[in-house]
Design an enzyme around this catalytic site. Structure first.
Site, PDB file in Angstrom:
ATOM      1  N   TYR A  92       2.555  48.670 101.004  1.00 34.07           N
ATOM      2  CA  TYR A  92       1.826  49.878 101.368  1.00 34.07           C
ATOM      3  C   TYR A  92       2.789  51.051 101.502  1.00 34.07           C
ATOM      4  O   TYR A  92       3.993  50.870 101.705  1.00 34.07           O
ATOM      5  CB  TYR A  92       1.045  49.668 102.667  1.00 34.07           C
ATOM      6  N   ASN A 115     -12.699  53.631 105.956  1.00 33.28           N
ATOM      7  CA  ASN A 115     -13.421  53.738 104.678  1.00 33.28           C
ATOM      8  C   ASN A 115     -14.490  54.829 104.651  1.00 33.28           C
ATOM      9  O   ASN A 115     -14.565  55.598 103.682  1.00 33.28           O
ATOM     10  CB  ASN A 115     -14.031  52.391 104.307  1.00 33.28           C
ATOM     11  N   SER A 162     -16.030  48.108  96.128  1.00 29.24           N
ATOM     12  CA  SER A 162     -15.099  48.089  97.258  1.00 29.24           C
ATOM     13  C   SER A 162     -15.777  48.648  98.502  1.00 29.24           C
ATOM     14  O   SER A 162     -16.907  49.154  98.446  1.00 29.24           O
ATOM     15  CB  SER A 162     -13.863  48.937  96.939  1.00 29.24           C
ATOM     16  N   VAL A 178     -14.874  51.357 100.278  1.00 21.19           N
ATOM     17  CA  VAL A 178     -15.043  52.801 100.105  1.00 21.19           C
ATOM     18  C   VAL A 178     -16.159  53.082  99.107  1.00 21.19           C
ATOM     19  O   VAL A 178     -16.982  53.981  99.312  1.00 21.19           O
ATOM     20  CB  VAL A 178     -13.724  53.459  99.642  1.00 21.19           C
ATOM     21  N   MET A 215      -5.430  49.636  92.633  1.00 18.76           N
ATOM     22  CA  MET A 215      -5.800  48.222  92.686  1.00 18.76           C
ATOM     23  C   MET A 215      -5.231  47.439  91.514  1.00 18.76           C
ATOM     24  O   MET A 215      -5.010  46.229  91.623  1.00 18.76           O
ATOM     25  CB  MET A 215      -7.319  48.092  92.741  1.00 18.76           C
TER      26      MET A 215
END
Length: 324
Positions: free
Chosen positions: A53, A123, A150, A152, A239
């Site tokens: 991340y 999200n 997903s 979101v 992703m």
């Protein structure tokens, strides 16, 4: 009391984290003891455990970045005992109990579904702000997004419908189509080389002015090619693990703009009044039942390894929740 702690990071996220017993310290006058109700495992949480991340907390750390809990003890004044509250963002929320500063606790309606509220800090505002911050959209306008199955993506579909917008939702596998349609999607398409042509046939002279990309790689280019002249493409994730690709024809001949969105940066820059307005809007939608997402499974903190493993697997529909 248990907390999900990790002392290292590695390629297999569940191997890095374990449930550790602890005792809560004595409360100061400005603190409260909060018992966990639920905390989701987001893709960013898994990437944090693998070290991939964009921002990583110092080690050792407690997993989890959002959730809701119930106040069970006060060191002084604060929200009432039994009040449901949002846990402070980024505070290590995968724990049966947390000691929090009362000033950081945001009360939410006790009568609302706490498990839906547990997923509202990351999200939903990401989806809402991407719809509002980049393009001045009007009811009837189209928005195209990939990764539509997903977390979101699900919220974006629902928020767009509330705003009178229409969504073209792109997924990477045929088996995801029906689940996205069930969320209220106007159109669901499987990603591929014919995407731009399919979008043009669907929308005619009203091609999407806004595109949302969470995949990166060649998928970014296919969304860009589906936008109207002068359209804006917003990326918020990779992703695919590949950098965003956009052809020169989209940039040069069609004047498409590519921008990035990171919720943490927005929080750093937004005025407190703006943040309160965004959260107030989302809390209202959740309380009214207008905004929700599927829950795939729930795991207690004691089973954090199994929970993270389940969250890291592909092909599921719905969130993994960590519960007390």
């Amino acid at each position: 009391m248990l907390k999900a702690q990790y002392n290292e990071r590695g390629p297999v996220p569940q191997k890095s984290i374990t449930a550790v017993e602890f005792e809560a310290p004595a409360l100061a006058n400005d603190e409260a003891l909060v018992e966990l109700i639920a905390s989701p495992i987001n893709p960013s949480d898994v990437l944090t455990l693998t070290g991939e991340y964009g921002i990583l907390p110092p080690l050792p750390a407690i997993g989890g970045n959002e959730g809701v809990g119930k106040i069970v003890k006060l060191g002084g004044k604060g929200p009432a005992i039994g009040q449901t509250v949002l846990l402070p963002a980024g505070s290590g929320t995968w724990a049966t109990h947390m000691v929090c500063k009362t000033a950081q606790l945001i009360p939410v309606p006790n009568e609302a579904d706490p498990k839906q509220l547990a997923m509202m800090t990351i999200n939903p505002p990401t989806a809402l702000l991407m719809l509002e911050e980049f393009v001045d959209l009007k009811p009837g306008d189209w928005v195209i997004q990939n990764a539509a199955n997903s977390g979101v993506g699900s919220y974006l579909i629902q928020l767009a419908k509330i705003k009178g917008l229409k969504t073209i939702n792109v997924v990477r596998r045929e088996s995801a189509v029906e689940g996205v349609k069930a969320q209220g999607a106007d159109v669901v398409l499987v990603d591929g080389p014919k995407l731009a042509k399919q979008v043009a046939e669907l929308t005619g002279d009203n091609q999407p002015k806004l595109g949302i990309d969470a995949v990166g790689g060649s998928s970014t280019d296919r969304v860009a090619a589906s936008l109207a002249m002068g359209g804006t493409l917003v990326n918020y994730g990779l992703m695919s693990g590949e950098p965003c690709q956009v052809s020169a024809s989209s940039f040069v001949f069609r004047d498409v703009t590519l921008k990035g969105f990171w919720l943490a940066r927005w929080f750093r820059n937004a005025a407190p009044e703006k943040q309160k307005a965004v959260f107030g809007q989302i809390i209202q939608y959740v309380a009214e039942g207008k905004l929700q997402t599927k829950i795939h499974a729930e795991y207690p903190v004691s089973e954090i390894k199994q929970a993270v493993a389940a969250a890291a697997e592909g092909g599921r529909e719905g969130k993994i929740l960590v519960v007390a």
